[in-house]
Scaffold this motif. Structure first.
Motif, PDB file in Angstrom:
ATOM      1  N   SER A 160     -18.802 -11.513 -20.046  1.00 44.03           N
ATOM      2  CA  SER A 160     -18.685 -11.688 -18.550  1.00 44.03           C
ATOM      3  C   SER A 160     -18.527 -12.827 -18.169  1.00 44.03           C
ATOM      4  O   SER A 160     -19.403 -13.597 -17.299  1.00 44.03           O
ATOM      5  CB  SER A 160     -20.188 -11.146 -18.050  1.00 44.03           C
ATOM      6  N   HIS A 161     -17.494 -13.508 -18.363  1.00 45.52           N
ATOM      7  CA  HIS A 161     -16.878 -14.888 -17.928  1.00 45.52           C
ATOM      8  C   HIS A 161     -15.695 -14.642 -17.110  1.00 45.52           C
ATOM      9  O   HIS A 161     -15.001 -13.823 -17.558  1.00 45.52           O
ATOM     10  CB  HIS A 161     -16.765 -15.863 -19.153  1.00 45.52           C
ATOM     11  N   ARG A 162     -15.036 -15.460 -16.389  1.00 42.95           N
ATOM     12  CA  ARG A 162     -14.183 -15.634 -15.734  1.00 42.95           C
ATOM     13  C   ARG A 162     -12.649 -15.782 -16.665  1.00 42.95           C
ATOM     14  O   ARG A 162     -12.788 -17.047 -17.304  1.00 42.95           O
ATOM     15  CB  ARG A 162     -14.037 -16.715 -14.468  1.00 42.95           C
ATOM     16  N   GLN A 163     -11.731 -15.063 -16.458  1.00 44.47           N
ATOM     17  CA  GLN A 163     -10.300 -14.811 -17.637  1.00 44.47           C
ATOM     18  C   GLN A 163      -9.627 -15.908 -16.534  1.00 44.47           C
ATOM     19  O   GLN A 163      -9.804 -16.205 -15.452  1.00 44.47           O
ATOM     20  CB  GLN A 163      -9.976 -13.681 -17.747  1.00 44.47           C
ATOM     21  N   LEU A 164      -8.589 -16.513 -17.157  1.00 38.60           N
ATOM     22  CA  LEU A 164      -7.663 -17.097 -16.703  1.00 38.60           C
ATOM     23  C   LEU A 164      -6.792 -16.222 -16.191  1.00 38.60           C
ATOM     24  O   LEU A 164      -6.159 -15.423 -17.005  1.00 38.60           O
ATOM     25  CB  LEU A 164      -6.891 -18.264 -17.724  1.00 38.60           C
ATOM     26  N   GLY A 165      -6.278 -16.086 -14.829  1.00 38.74           N
ATOM     27  CA  GLY A 165      -5.579 -15.228 -14.211  1.00 38.74           C
ATOM     28  C   GLY A 165      -4.177 -14.908 -14.681  1.00 38.74           C
ATOM     29  O   GLY A 165      -3.612 -16.010 -15.017  1.00 38.74           O
ATOM     30  N   GLY A 166      -3.858 -13.834 -15.000  1.00 39.30           N
ATOM     31  CA  GLY A 166      -2.549 -13.465 -15.408  1.00 39.30           C
ATOM     32  C   GLY A 166      -1.386 -14.018 -14.526  1.00 39.30           C
ATOM     33  O   GLY A 166      -0.340 -14.348 -14.876  1.00 39.30           O
ATOM     34  N   GLN A 225      -9.024 -15.073 -23.852  1.00 44.26           N
ATOM     35  CA  GLN A 225      -9.359 -13.902 -22.851  1.00 44.26           C
ATOM     36  C   GLN A 225     -10.333 -12.880 -23.276  1.00 44.26           C
ATOM     37  O   GLN A 225     -11.295 -12.490 -22.448  1.00 44.26           O
ATOM     38  CB  GLN A 225      -7.851 -13.619 -22.500  1.00 44.26           C
ATOM     39  N   LEU A 226     -10.251 -12.381 -24.395  1.00 48.00           N
ATOM     40  CA  LEU A 226     -11.036 -11.132 -25.048  1.00 48.00           C
ATOM     41  C   LEU A 226     -12.580 -11.701 -25.042  1.00 48.00           C
ATOM     42  O   LEU A 226     -13.386 -10.927 -24.550  1.00 48.00           O
ATOM     43  CB  LEU A 226     -10.605 -10.934 -26.229  1.00 48.00           C
ATOM     44  N   GLY A 227     -12.634 -12.813 -25.351  1.00 50.07           N
ATOM     45  CA  GLY A 227     -14.066 -13.630 -25.548  1.00 50.07           C
ATOM     46  C   GLY A 227     -14.760 -13.671 -23.951  1.00 50.07           C
ATOM     47  O   GLY A 227     -15.945 -13.332 -23.913  1.00 50.07           O
ATOM     48  N   LEU A 228     -13.870 -13.861 -23.055  1.00 51.60           N
ATOM     49  CA  LEU A 228     -14.343 -14.417 -21.854  1.00 51.60           C
ATOM     50  C   LEU A 228     -14.787 -12.916 -21.291  1.00 51.60           C
ATOM     51  O   LEU A 228     -15.879 -12.989 -20.519  1.00 51.60           O
ATOM     52  CB  LEU A 228     -13.504 -14.960 -20.983  1.00 51.60           C
ATOM     53  N   VAL A 229     -14.052 -12.013 -21.418  1.00 50.05           N
ATOM     54  CA  VAL A 229     -14.337 -10.738 -20.578  1.00 50.05           C
ATOM     55  C   VAL A 229     -15.393 -10.002 -21.251  1.00 50.05           C
ATOM     56  O   VAL A 229     -16.342  -9.417 -20.564  1.00 50.05           O
ATOM     57  CB  VAL A 229     -13.065  -9.999 -20.585  1.00 50.05           C
ATOM     58  N   LEU A 230     -15.598 -10.211 -22.658  1.00 50.41           N
ATOM     59  CA  LEU A 230     -17.052  -9.523 -23.469  1.00 50.41           C
ATOM     60  C   LEU A 230     -17.992  -9.981 -22.968  1.00 50.41           C
ATOM     61  O   LEU A 230     -18.965  -9.268 -22.995  1.00 50.41           O
ATOM     62  CB  LEU A 230     -16.491  -9.588 -24.743  1.00 50.41           C
TER      63      LEU A 230
END
Length: 501
Positions: free
Chosen positions: A407-413, A400-405
């Motif tokens: 600019s990729h879509r995270q798996l929604g909480g 999740q951290l790698g995706l947000v850094l």
């Protein structure tokens, strides 16, 4: 004589190559059905993973998405018009989850493809299938036998329905049997071409409280793997860990990957080790053997610097990153929570490039002898072990951290997929996977696990099922709009006073 020897050698090499088992095959699947599986005395783990309230919600959501996609794709593929296609297909997808069924799809001469399905249904559900499926196929045929409905698309003249009529009488202990020729399937769905997957056969069977997955990969060409002796960084890898992965013979594959040429040093690494320590979510590490680690580090810095600069200028990163190089390390500055680095290290077994995003704790326990016994298996290409319940939080946090850094879509909480995984993963124990080269163009794999999936596979599966492009897969977010630059207002300068005369 020399020419004869060359011809003989080539002939022997061709004869040694393992031909694809069924070159015209697109897919062949048998699913025992949830009703039949739940009656199995070994089905407790399966029921917990796939029949929980969270699983049912995710299954319904996925069926909704798939019916919409198929409702548009099938009419276009078969050149027909079907009103309310998604609504017609949606109840059929429920039956495919609960009932036992066989599917076979093949490519016929002339480029046509043909599909047949045999499914065990009640009379009223069989009537619904015929009414709802017929509009999508111009030459469809249906017949019933012994409680089974057999559908044949009929477009290729292969009479696949007759073949399935013979299959339904054969006992099969597996819960799931799959044979997918991915290159053939990519003709139906071109997005699969980029993955370059070989034909894959596997079976899932119950083994006490675990699932046993066994299968084979069939490659279109002979493999040129260099299965050199393992070089394990024994001073850097240490216990306790919650996952360990080893792969070798990977240099031949890396040479075919365009992304590897952008990032990786040459010569391409031929072995890879990945491991994770417990408790701290970011203590996941990787190492590759190197003939000259200092040179490899310099190459890596030279290749990464322009790529990072280009991505930073285009706004691909959440925050600006800076690549810094010292004598034996390159590191990425500006990342929150983590500090990614690649370091040149010297070990008893040679030089290595060692990567991580968090400090490695001092060595406490040496590697267990059982690990080296597994790596000693002849022609072993890949080995993975993990405690999935403990590995899952680490995979989730780091991914999740790698995706947000980037600019990729995270798996929604609050997504159905994440709720299902969070419910399932804490109950999963040991997961062991081994892949062995068993022929010139063949690999055999085995997995024994309580839930079937690794932690990384669960995260990837969840991200795919929740992707807006499903059944496509694109996690890239649109670029953030640049903030408008406001002109700086300069305060008016008062005129200088005129001196008195």
């Amino acid at each position: 004589m020399k020419k004869f020897a060359i011809i003989s050698t080539l002939a022997l090499a061709a004869a040694a190559r393992a031909a694809l088992p069924q070159p015209d095959l697109i897919a062949q699947i048998h699913f025992a059905g949830a009703q039949k599986i739940s009656a199995d005395k070994n089905a407790a783990a399966f029921a917990g993973e796939f029949n929980s309230a969270e699983a049912r919600t995710l299954r319904a959501q996925t069926a909704d998405k798939l019916s919409v996609w198929l409702g548009g794709w099938l009419p276009q593929k078969n050149d027909v018009k079907v009103a309310g296609g998604a609504a017609k297909l949606r109840p059929l997808l429920d039956d495919l989850q609960t009932a036992e069924w066989f599917l076979e799809a093949r490519r016929a001469p002339g480029g046509w493809s043909q599909t047949a399905i045999a499914i065990k249904l009640s009379a009223d559900r069989a009537a619904l299938w015929q009414a709802n499926l017929k509009p999508f196929f111009k030459w469809a045929s249906f017949k019933s036998t012994g409680g089974w409905l057999i559908f044949d698309s009929g477009s290729g003249g292969l009479k696949l329905g007759d073949r399935l009529a013979q299959e339904i009488s054969k006992p099969d202990a597996a819960w799931l049997s799959v044979d997918v020729n991915w290159p053939q399937l990519s003709a139906w769905y071109p997005q699969l071409k980029a993955l370059g997957l070989p034909e894959t056969q596997f079976q899932v069977t119950p083994a006490s409280t675990n699932l046993l997955v066994t299968g084979k990969f069939f490659f279109p060409e002979n493999l040129s793997l260099n299965l050199e002796p393992w070089r394990v960084p024994t001073n850097t890898v240490h216990q306790p860990f919650v996952s360990f992965t080893a792969a070798r013979g990977i240099s031949a594959w890396l040479k075919t990957q365009s992304w590897a040429q952008l990032y990786l040093p040459t010569p391409e690494p031929n072995q890879l080790f990945i491991w994770a320590l417990p408790q701290v979510p970011y203590q996941t590490f990787a190492a590759v053997p190197s003939t000259d680690a200092a040179s490899g580090l310099a190459q890596l810095y030279t290749r990464l610097q322009p790529v990072l600069a280009a991505q930073k200028s285009s706004g691909d990163f959440f925050t600006p990153f800076t690549l810094v190089r010292t004598n034996n390390e390159i590191s990425l500055r500006g990342t929150p929570f983590i500090a990614p680095y690649v370091r040149a290290v010297h070990e008893p077994d040679g030089q290595f490039l060692f990567a991580g995003v968090f400090p490695n704790t001092p060595r406490s326990k040496p590697l267990p002898p059982e690990l080296f016994q597994r790596l000693a298996m002849k022609d072993l290409v890949f080995y993975h072990w993990e405690i999935t319940a403990e590995r899952w939080p680490e995979v989730l946090n780091l991914s999740q951290l790698g995706l947000v850094l980037t600019s990729h879509r995270q798996l929604g909480g609050e997504s159905a997929a994440l709720k299902w995984i969070q419910k399932t993963a804490p109950k999963l124990g040991n997961n062991v996977t081994e892949i062995i080269q068993t022929g010139p163009a063949e690999m055999t794999f085995t997995r024994k696990a309580s839930g079937g999936f690794t932690a990384l596979e669960l995260f990837t599966l969840g991200s795919w099922l929740e992707n807006p492009a499903f059944p496509g897969f694109d996690l890239k977010l649109p670029p953030r709009p640049k903030r408008p630059v406001r002109p700086h207002r300069v305060a008016p300068v008062a005129p200088a006073p005129v001196p008195a005369k």
